[in-house]
Design an enzyme around this catalytic site. Structure first.
Site, PDB file in Angstrom:
ATOM      1  N   TYR A  59       0.803  -1.196  -0.067  1.00  0.00           N
ATOM      2  CA  TYR A  59       0.206  -0.102   0.060  1.00  0.00           C
ATOM      3  C   TYR A  59       0.808   1.334   0.165  1.00  0.00           C
ATOM      4  CZ  TYR A  59      -3.831  -3.421   1.163  1.00  0.00           C
ATOM      5  OH  TYR A  59      -4.582  -4.192   1.012  1.00  0.00           O
ATOM      6  N   SER A  60       2.092   1.223  -0.409  1.00  0.00           N
ATOM      7  CA  SER A  60       3.031   2.405  -0.363  1.00  0.00           C
ATOM      8  C   SER A  60       2.657   3.486  -1.243  1.00  0.00           C
ATOM      9  CB  SER A  60       4.400   1.701  -0.783  1.00  0.00           C
ATOM     10  OG  SER A  60       5.175   2.778  -1.203  1.00  0.00           O
ATOM     11  N   ASN A  61       2.646   4.549  -0.610  1.00  0.00           N
ATOM     12  CA  ASN A  61       2.032   5.948  -1.434  1.00  0.00           C
ATOM     13  C   ASN A  61       3.657   6.253  -2.098  1.00  0.00           C
ATOM     14  OD1 ASN A  61      -0.429   6.380  -0.176  1.00  0.00           O
ATOM     15  ND2 ASN A  61       0.518   7.484   1.553  1.00  0.00           N
TER      16      ASN A  61
END
Length: 288
Positions: A59-61
């Site tokens: 879920y890395s921005n």
């Protein structure tokens, strides 16, 4: 162009004699999620057209921002994703957006991922990604160039607040922010990961970027809600309530924990009366 800064009226702060500002750094770039452009811009310039390889969770921005930047600038990007088991599952919305922006995704097991800072492990990962000569950006984008890039954030807030607070995942934004503030101002990092290591990481980044610790800053490790990507119902409810009160979009993995921590600190008397606190909004909710 500096990102917008405005005051929000919130009784939880006002009854303690504290003034709250929000710095909408999630608006720093129209096409990149959150304020990741501050870290990415100097690194993409240094890449000089080479493939950019970087790292992150599912879920890395940071992965999303790097993929979008690659699309906009015509750069090849590779995202090394923590968790080999994810390779056999459908992509979540965040990783699907990365792929749609042209990022090649490579999944590695968690043991290998923990060792990517080791030269031999990193070289093997790059060979497997067919990018042995790539420009490597670390997880979260936090390196010397990124820290120096984030110094401008502090400079934009000089004279506006006594305390400037930011959510911390890797410490890079905090390290640069603190370096850019004026004397008499303090930077506060609210950790979104458990482990109590972000103070050390932030200091190490400052020493690498500037040669020594710079500015007044500290890290509060109490508001991670169990760790990264842990968003219990109470935090979701808090985020929804803050949005309803102030019309500020609240991203759950970072920003909600920051704002929750600031409310808790205000209510426990953590800020003297007359203090102005600026909350830096670094991320935006994912809209697909």
């Amino acid at each position: 162009m500096p990102s917008p800064l405005r005051e929000v009226r919130d009784g939880r702060f006002e009854r303690r004699g504290v003034r709250l500002l929000v710095k909408r750094d999630d608006l720093i770039h129209p096409d990149l999620v959150g304020n990741k452009w501050r870290k990415l811009a100097p690194n993409l310039a240094a890449a000089a057209g080479r493939t950019v390889v970087t790292f992150g969770g599912a879920y890395s921005n940071h992965l999303r921002a790097t993929a979008a930047a690659g699309r906009l600038l015509g750069l090849s990007t590779v995202g090394v994703v923590r968790g080999q088991e994810l390779a056999d599952r459908p992509l979540n919305a965040s990783l699907a957006r990365c792929a749609a922006d042209g990022m090649r995704l490579r999944f590695v097991d968690r043991s290998t991922y923990r060792r990517v800072s080791e030269p031999e492990t990193l070289a093997a990962v790059l060979r497997a990604a067919d990018a042995p000569r790539a420009y490597v950006v670390p997880e979260g984008g936090s390196n010397v160039l990124a820290v120096r890039g984030c110094r401008a954030l502090g400079e934009e807030l000089r004279g506006h607040a006594d305390v400037v607070a930011v959510a911390c995942g890797t410490g890079g934004t905090l390290a640069g922010l603190a370096a850019g503030l004026a004397g008499g101002q303090r930077a506060l990092g609210v950790a979104v990961l458990r482990g109590g290591f972000l103070g050390r990481e932030t200091q190490a980044l400052q020493e690498a970027a500037f040669g020594h610790r710079v500015g007044a800053w500290d890290v509060d490790d109490r508001f991670h809600f169990g760790g990264y990507a842990r968003v219990p119902a109470a935090l979701e409810a808090f985020a929804a309530d803050f949005e309803d009160r102030h019309g500020v979009p609240v991203e759950h993995l970072y920003v909600a924990k920051l704002l929750y921590g600031l409310v808790a600190l205000a209510e426990e008397g953590g800020f003297p009366r007359g203090t102005t606190v600026a909350a830096v909004i670094t991320g935006a909710p994912f809209t697909g």
